[in-house]
Scaffold this motif. Sequence first.
Motif, PDB file in Angstrom:
ATOM      1  N   LYS B 214      -7.735   0.598  -7.254  1.00  0.00           N
ATOM      2  CA  LYS B 214      -7.065  -0.500  -7.521  1.00  0.00           C
ATOM      3  C   LYS B 214      -5.692  -0.588  -6.779  1.00  0.00           C
ATOM      4  CE  LYS B 214      -8.853  -1.387 -11.822  1.00  0.00           C
ATOM      5  NZ  LYS B 214      -8.348  -1.294 -13.486  1.00  0.00           N
ATOM      6  N   ILE B 215      -5.247  -1.797  -6.431  1.00  0.00           N
ATOM      7  CA  ILE B 215      -3.835  -1.729  -5.917  1.00  0.00           C
ATOM      8  C   ILE B 215      -2.993  -2.713  -6.675  1.00  0.00           C
ATOM      9  CG2 ILE B 215      -4.228  -0.765  -3.537  1.00  0.00           C
ATOM     10  CD1 ILE B 215      -4.038  -3.646  -2.749  1.00  0.00           C
ATOM     11  N   SER B 216      -1.830  -2.418  -7.261  1.00  0.00           N
ATOM     12  CA  SER B 216      -1.131  -3.305  -8.003  1.00  0.00           C
ATOM     13  C   SER B 216       0.403  -3.262  -7.199  1.00  0.00           C
ATOM     14  CB  SER B 216      -1.156  -3.183  -9.496  1.00  0.00           C
ATOM     15  OG  SER B 216      -0.795  -1.671  -9.532  1.00  0.00           O
ATOM     16  N   THR B 217       1.018  -4.277  -7.823  1.00  0.00           N
ATOM     17  CA  THR B 217       2.451  -4.405  -7.212  1.00  0.00           C
ATOM     18  C   THR B 217       3.364  -3.225  -7.986  1.00  0.00           C
ATOM     19  OG1 THR B 217       2.289  -6.763  -7.004  1.00  0.00           O
ATOM     20  CG2 THR B 217       4.389  -5.814  -6.902  1.00  0.00           C
ATOM     21  N   TYR B 218       4.059  -2.646  -7.498  1.00  0.00           N
ATOM     22  CA  TYR B 218       5.068  -1.694  -8.111  1.00  0.00           C
ATOM     23  C   TYR B 218       6.612  -2.684  -8.379  1.00  0.00           C
ATOM     24  CZ  TYR B 218       8.435   2.137  -8.819  1.00  0.00           C
ATOM     25  OH  TYR B 218       9.350   2.958  -9.054  1.00  0.00           O
ATOM     26  N   ILE B 225       3.897  -0.599  -3.480  1.00  0.00           N
ATOM     27  CA  ILE B 225       2.459  -0.974  -4.073  1.00  0.00           C
ATOM     28  C   ILE B 225       2.179   0.667  -5.069  1.00  0.00           C
ATOM     29  CG2 ILE B 225       1.804  -2.678  -2.791  1.00  0.00           C
ATOM     30  CD1 ILE B 225      -0.003  -0.499  -1.533  1.00  0.00           C
ATOM     31  N   ILE B 226       1.293   0.296  -5.930  1.00  0.00           N
ATOM     32  CA  ILE B 226       0.670   1.370  -6.696  1.00  0.00           C
ATOM     33  C   ILE B 226      -0.684   1.302  -6.430  1.00  0.00           C
ATOM     34  CG2 ILE B 226       0.410   2.496  -8.886  1.00  0.00           C
ATOM     35  CD1 ILE B 226       2.606   0.973  -9.939  1.00  0.00           C
ATOM     36  N   ILE B 227      -1.315   2.695  -5.795  1.00  0.00           N
ATOM     37  CA  ILE B 227      -2.663   2.954  -5.562  1.00  0.00           C
ATOM     38  C   ILE B 227      -3.318   3.612  -6.847  1.00  0.00           C
ATOM     39  CG2 ILE B 227      -4.547   3.293  -3.997  1.00  0.00           C
ATOM     40  CD1 ILE B 227      -2.273   3.207  -1.845  1.00  0.00           C
ATOM     41  N   THR B 228      -4.083   2.996  -7.569  1.00  0.00           N
ATOM     42  CA  THR B 228      -4.580   3.644  -8.799  1.00  0.00           C
ATOM     43  C   THR B 228      -5.980   4.044  -8.618  1.00  0.00           C
ATOM     44  OG1 THR B 228      -3.502   1.857 -10.024  1.00  0.00           O
ATOM     45  CG2 THR B 228      -5.206   3.323 -11.102  1.00  0.00           C
ATOM     46  N   THR B 229      -6.269   5.538  -8.514  1.00  0.00           N
ATOM     47  CA  THR B 229      -7.526   5.749  -8.249  1.00  0.00           C
ATOM     48  C   THR B 229      -8.569   6.001  -9.456  1.00  0.00           C
ATOM     49  OG1 THR B 229      -6.352   8.001  -7.732  1.00  0.00           O
ATOM     50  CG2 THR B 229      -7.307   6.727  -6.010  1.00  0.00           C
ATOM     51  N   SER B 234      -2.337   7.804 -10.163  1.00  0.00           N
ATOM     52  CA  SER B 234      -1.947   6.954  -9.189  1.00  0.00           C
ATOM     53  C   SER B 234      -0.993   7.180  -8.207  1.00  0.00           C
ATOM     54  CB  SER B 234      -1.828   5.346  -9.831  1.00  0.00           C
ATOM     55  OG  SER B 234      -1.045   5.322 -10.948  1.00  0.00           O
ATOM     56  N   GLU B 235      -0.654   6.447  -7.539  1.00  0.00           N
ATOM     57  CA  GLU B 235       0.683   6.993  -6.429  1.00  0.00           C
ATOM     58  C   GLU B 235       1.290   5.703  -6.213  1.00  0.00           C
ATOM     59  OE1 GLU B 235      -2.448   8.533  -3.358  1.00  0.00           O
ATOM     60  OE2 GLU B 235      -1.141   9.730  -3.936  1.00  0.00           O
ATOM     61  N   ILE B 236       2.709   5.873  -5.944  1.00  0.00           N
ATOM     62  CA  ILE B 236       3.435   4.689  -5.270  1.00  0.00           C
ATOM     63  C   ILE B 236       3.480   4.882  -3.809  1.00  0.00           C
ATOM     64  CG2 ILE B 236       5.636   3.598  -5.632  1.00  0.00           C
ATOM     65  CD1 ILE B 236       5.707   5.086  -8.175  1.00  0.00           C
ATOM     66  N   VAL B 237       3.345   3.796  -3.221  1.00  0.00           N
ATOM     67  CA  VAL B 237       3.437   3.870  -1.717  1.00  0.00           C
ATOM     68  C   VAL B 237       4.691   3.020  -1.513  1.00  0.00           C
ATOM     69  CG1 VAL B 237       2.551   3.258   0.493  1.00  0.00           C
ATOM     70  CG2 VAL B 237       1.099   4.284  -1.457  1.00  0.00           C
ATOM     71  N   PHE B 238       5.707   3.474  -0.800  1.00  0.00           N
ATOM     72  CA  PHE B 238       6.999   2.602  -0.537  1.00  0.00           C
ATOM     73  C   PHE B 238       6.779   2.276   0.901  1.00  0.00           C
ATOM     74  CE2 PHE B 238       8.483   5.553  -3.733  1.00  0.00           C
ATOM     75  CZ  PHE B 238       8.972   4.726  -4.592  1.00  0.00           C
ATOM     76  N   PHE B 239       6.998   0.972   1.171  1.00  0.00           N
ATOM     77  CA  PHE B 239       7.080   0.272   2.409  1.00  0.00           C
ATOM     78  C   PHE B 239       8.350   0.369   2.975  1.00  0.00           C
ATOM     79  CE2 PHE B 239       3.259  -1.981   0.847  1.00  0.00           C
ATOM     80  CZ  PHE B 239       2.473  -1.267   1.323  1.00  0.00           C
ATOM     81  N   ASN B 240       8.695   0.759   4.455  1.00  0.00           N
ATOM     82  CA  ASN B 240       9.824   0.620   5.027  1.00  0.00           C
ATOM     83  C   ASN B 240       9.651   0.467   6.393  1.00  0.00           C
ATOM     84  OD1 ASN B 240      12.505   1.195   5.659  1.00  0.00           O
ATOM     85  ND2 ASN B 240      12.594   3.389   5.550  1.00  0.00           N
ATOM     86  N   GLN B 245       5.513   5.425   3.067  1.00  0.00           N
ATOM     87  CA  GLN B 245       5.910   6.683   2.432  1.00  0.00           C
ATOM     88  C   GLN B 245       5.522   6.920   1.104  1.00  0.00           C
ATOM     89  OE1 GLN B 245       9.927   7.185   1.785  1.00  0.00           O
ATOM     90  NE2 GLN B 245       9.809   9.153   1.217  1.00  0.00           N
ATOM     91  N   LYS B 246       4.615   7.908   0.764  1.00  0.00           N
ATOM     92  CA  LYS B 246       4.055   8.014  -0.534  1.00  0.00           C
ATOM     93  C   LYS B 246       5.068   8.816  -1.369  1.00  0.00           C
ATOM     94  CE  LYS B 246      -0.752   7.963   0.168  1.00  0.00           C
ATOM     95  NZ  LYS B 246      -2.280   8.751   0.239  1.00  0.00           N
ATOM     96  N   HIS B 247       5.231   8.551  -2.660  1.00  0.00           N
ATOM     97  CA  HIS B 247       5.729   9.218  -3.791  1.00  0.00           C
ATOM     98  C   HIS B 247       5.479  10.483  -3.764  1.00  0.00           C
ATOM     99  CE1 HIS B 247       8.913  10.002  -6.853  1.00  0.00           C
ATOM    100  NE2 HIS B 247       8.118   9.988  -7.715  1.00  0.00           N
ATOM    101  N   ILE B 248       6.293  11.577  -3.900  1.00  0.00           N
ATOM    102  CA  ILE B 248       5.779  12.903  -4.156  1.00  0.00           C
ATOM    103  C   ILE B 248       5.004  13.247  -4.967  1.00  0.00           C
ATOM    104  CG2 ILE B 248       7.492  14.386  -2.673  1.00  0.00           C
ATOM    105  CD1 ILE B 248       9.433  14.143  -4.859  1.00  0.00           C
ATOM    106  N   THR B 249       5.127  12.713  -6.302  1.00  0.00           N
ATOM    107  CA  THR B 249       4.168  13.326  -7.437  1.00  0.00           C
ATOM    108  C   THR B 249       3.486  11.884  -7.796  1.00  0.00           C
ATOM    109  OG1 THR B 249       6.074  12.744  -8.947  1.00  0.00           O
ATOM    110  CG2 THR B 249       5.597  15.224  -8.430  1.00  0.00           C
ATOM    111  N   PRO B 250       2.080  12.377  -8.342  1.00  0.00           N
ATOM    112  CA  PRO B 250       1.374  11.067  -9.023  1.00  0.00           C
ATOM    113  C   PRO B 250       2.124  10.631 -10.126  1.00  0.00           C
ATOM    114  CG  PRO B 250       0.115  13.139  -9.025  1.00  0.00           C
ATOM    115  CD  PRO B 250       1.271  13.420  -8.355  1.00  0.00           C
TER     116      PRO B 250
END
Lengths: 236, 871
Positions: B214-218, B225-229, B234-240, B245-250
């Motif tokens: 699932k994806i949702s807004t961070y 965004i947050i991608i929930t598996t 789940s992991e945070i993906v920052f857009f730039n 760029q993915k956040h280091i830890t889930p």
Amino acid sequence: MGCRNKRPPQLRVDLSLYVCLSHLSAANAELPNSLEEVNDNARFTIEGRVFPLSDYQTTQSNWQTNTRILINGGEFRGFVKKDGSFLINNVPSGSYVMEILNPDYTFEPLRVEINSKGKFRARKVNFIQSTVVPVPYPLKVKALTNTRYFQVREQWRLTDFIFNPMVMMMFLPLVLIMILPKMMNDPETKKEMEQIQNLTKFEMPEMGDYVSNLLAGTSNSPSQDKKKAIKNKKRQ
Amino acid sequence: MANIRSICIITINLTLLSCLSHALYEDQVGKFDWKKSYVGKVKFAEFDARKLVVGTEENVVAALSSKTGNVLWRQVMEDPSEQNIELLKIEKDIITVSGNENLWTVRSWDVGTGNLITEWIISVDKVVLYKFDVKDNNLYVVAHDGSMLNVRVFDVQTGLVKSSLQIPFVATNNQCILVQTYYACLVHNVVNYVQLKDNSKVSTIPLQSSENAKISTYKSVTPAIIITTSSVNSEIVFFNGDNHQKHITPVMPNAIGVIDSGTPLIFQLEGTKNPSNLLIKSTIVTNGEELTREFEYPHGLGKPELAAAQCIDHVCNLLLSSADNALLLVRFPEAKVMWTREEALSKIVATEFLELPVSELDASIENEFKGGNVISMFLHRITTQCRQLSNLVFGSQFLANTGLVRDDFGLHKIIVVATKSGKLFGIDTLTGSLAWTYRLPNVKPFKMLDSEKMLLFVQRTARYAPLPAQCTLLAEDSITGNGIIIQFDPITGYSEKSIIRLNYKIRQALLLPNDDENHVKPLVVYSDKGDAFIYPESANTAIATHASHTYLYTVDVNKNTLNGHNLYREGENIKTTLSWTVNLGPSKLVALSAKSPIERVHSQGRVLPDRSVYYKYVNPNLLAVATIADDPIHKNVLSIYLIDGVTGFVAYSTSHKRAKGPIHLVHSENWLVYSFFSERFRRTEVVAAELYEGSTQSNSTVFSSLAISQLPHVETSSYILPAFPLTLAVSLTERGITNKFLFFALNNGVVEIPWLLLQPRFANVACGPEESCIPYMPEVPLPNEAYINYNQTLERIQGIAVAPARLESTSHVLVYGLDLFYTRVAPSKTFDLLKEDFDHILIILVLVGLVIVSFITKYFASQKMLKQAWK
């Protein structure tokens, strides 16, 4: 109130200009529709301005937020801006009753009619008769009064106090006692009164004794006490 | 002359009205009423300085104080059944987008005052999914039709189109989100995203595992965004720019970002080993440094989620929104719950007023004769009376200790309410505080005509100490649609058996009037298959004798029919037979009202000027039904029927042409009041119909629906209501002696109108003050004094619950909707109580004065007698 009316005219013009613009943008969006449909689905904007009572600053600082504008009891809703102006967007043609609700002020409801060509007509609401009292459009609605929700507590007044049944009960016998003897100067009534007093005489001395004994206090003779006790018993 | 007469009539009317209308004094404000404001289930929340701005599923924008949780201002937008709030963002002002599938209103509000700043509309002709977001004063509206993104950028303040773009983007539409200027979609096992600008290209984020992703807004300042598996991963993906760029830890699926003095932080909620505690974890994005705090999660609340966060100088406010619509504010380093709001109360679906149990002391008096010998009974009596005396002198400490105990006049009650989210509340009528809460998972209300309701029954009142009171709630299982049943003690909120999920759907339920051996009134539940079930089951034998004369009705909304059923006993089971059917089709059934089962009618008839009695037709089994039929000539025709629930006999029917809903019915004693909108005159009309048996009463001891000798006589009159009613109710008192008042819920509050004003006047009877009759007025007056809520705004009133107090003059009234308002009303004023401004001192002074004066006069009289005797 005067100061409200004398608001800089530029502001008003600006607003109406803006209204046109916003309307244009809405029309832009509708353009792809076929032209025949536009007439049927045409949406209009009711605009106007609300004026509270002139003393509003002292009583209700934020009256704009507390004022709601409802069309047909909530079918459409409008909000009041800081200067008192309001817009109700997206209203199809028809006849509507517009209510302006504020907890502290009473506003008169208005009937707004929009024909299919977008012509506006406003009049006062009269549910009983079909008399038309036109109101200029764009609407300018003034508060009628401060709304009173409460009964006023009765104030303490001297007349109320005097005519209070309990007070009357206290003072009327006093008045009778003071004034009646003065009125009884003529001999006939005096005689009558004496007769009446004679009728009631049999009890009075004993009560008088009782009172005088009570007031005298120390000189209580035991015999009298006994007599009284017996009499009291008899009465019971 | 005519003028003078009309003036006379008006003055008479006014004086009569002033006698009838019961208004508050200003110093009585808040003495016996309270109001609670709610905003609804939170959909959007953002902090701004010391305020918390929320947008809710009730289509409401409001600002709450982050210190106390009180509503600072609230703006109620259009009806949530038609329009919904789609976006709330704070830029300089609050920007909201609300609307339905092809028409939206963009509004901006002042944060401090809640004033509207601008309002403009977006209207589209193509119905596809639209996404909205605001970035730097630009409103991005994205329409995605599967292969192409149509982006329009509006200026938030003016509503002008700044630019419009078309970006090719192939994706299925259902798992897409717009985060600031990035549009991201979940496609099979990758996430595609694109920045909304000219000539931008679609980039791809590969996923490790794509099942149930699932994806949702961070929620943060930077687009991410947050991608929930999975449920915990789940992991945070920052857009730039064009990169990500993915956040280091889930992280946990519901993480939230906040910037504290320039440091970006991630907040997460985690469960702990102790089920009543929760863990808050804050992580610094740049170096992964963690800080955790455990706190005790308030008992009785559902699963929480982080809704918003704010940090000022290392002190963070976290807003938690629970599954049962409650809002909590948690202060972070302290891990302390600052306030809780029960937003579930904005959607009430069932209410019941309950008498409280007697205090321990009174209960001990009840047990007086249960003790053994005479001496112990005597001692018991002496001790209890000593305690009573001490209570009287030193104030009742018992009351203060236990709180919820019965008072002399039945003014202190507990209100049990069931809410749409499946949470039950016990509310104290004196203060409005919550006595208890009880959460039911996975329940929903029944759909009834135009409203949603749960069924709440009082099976045993608190009268039978030491047996506790017992309430039963019937609702629907939100997963299977079958019925659920729960029994609980309404005073403490304790449920012994907890929730019982039934294996059938509930069609109807009724409470039998006869108690069983435990003083429990048996509940009959009628299933959709036509079977009847008795709760408690032990009462099955107890009601055997009553079964044959118990009837129930069911409504079929699809077929527009009313059916009557008769219970009978077959072996050990209770069965039903269909006894009558009234087919109302092809008209549509729009409203139905039955009389309150606890109502009592005191007066049997109406006294006419010749001092004869015109008897009322008081049928407790009467149902009022309203239907609307389409008619080619008259547009809509409204029909009203009064149908006997036992026999199906139509006692009265009438119709109105060119009438429109909403239809509201109120049914009491021998009369019916209904309101509708007349399209012909474009006004709301109220009709009162009164039923009479005639000058002779067919049976003065008991009423039977089966013994009908003649049709009731009907008197009607109609009135204009210069308002738009939202709902209607009628006052209810203990013995029915007090005059009846009607409650009209309007947009600015609840107005009480005396029934006398609406009661049909007899054509051949002179109307005047000596007959206590008010001359007919076509327009129902709505004086400001008649608003029971005075200047307190009550928004979106859904219903009015009325219950009698033990004091005959007084009724309890609970108005619910977006606000909760409770008050007591006394339609005929409190004739059975001394006025609160009664002057005790004056009466004592007068009595003492009279005694003194009488002694003094006696003394003087004896003196006079003595003097006369000496003469």
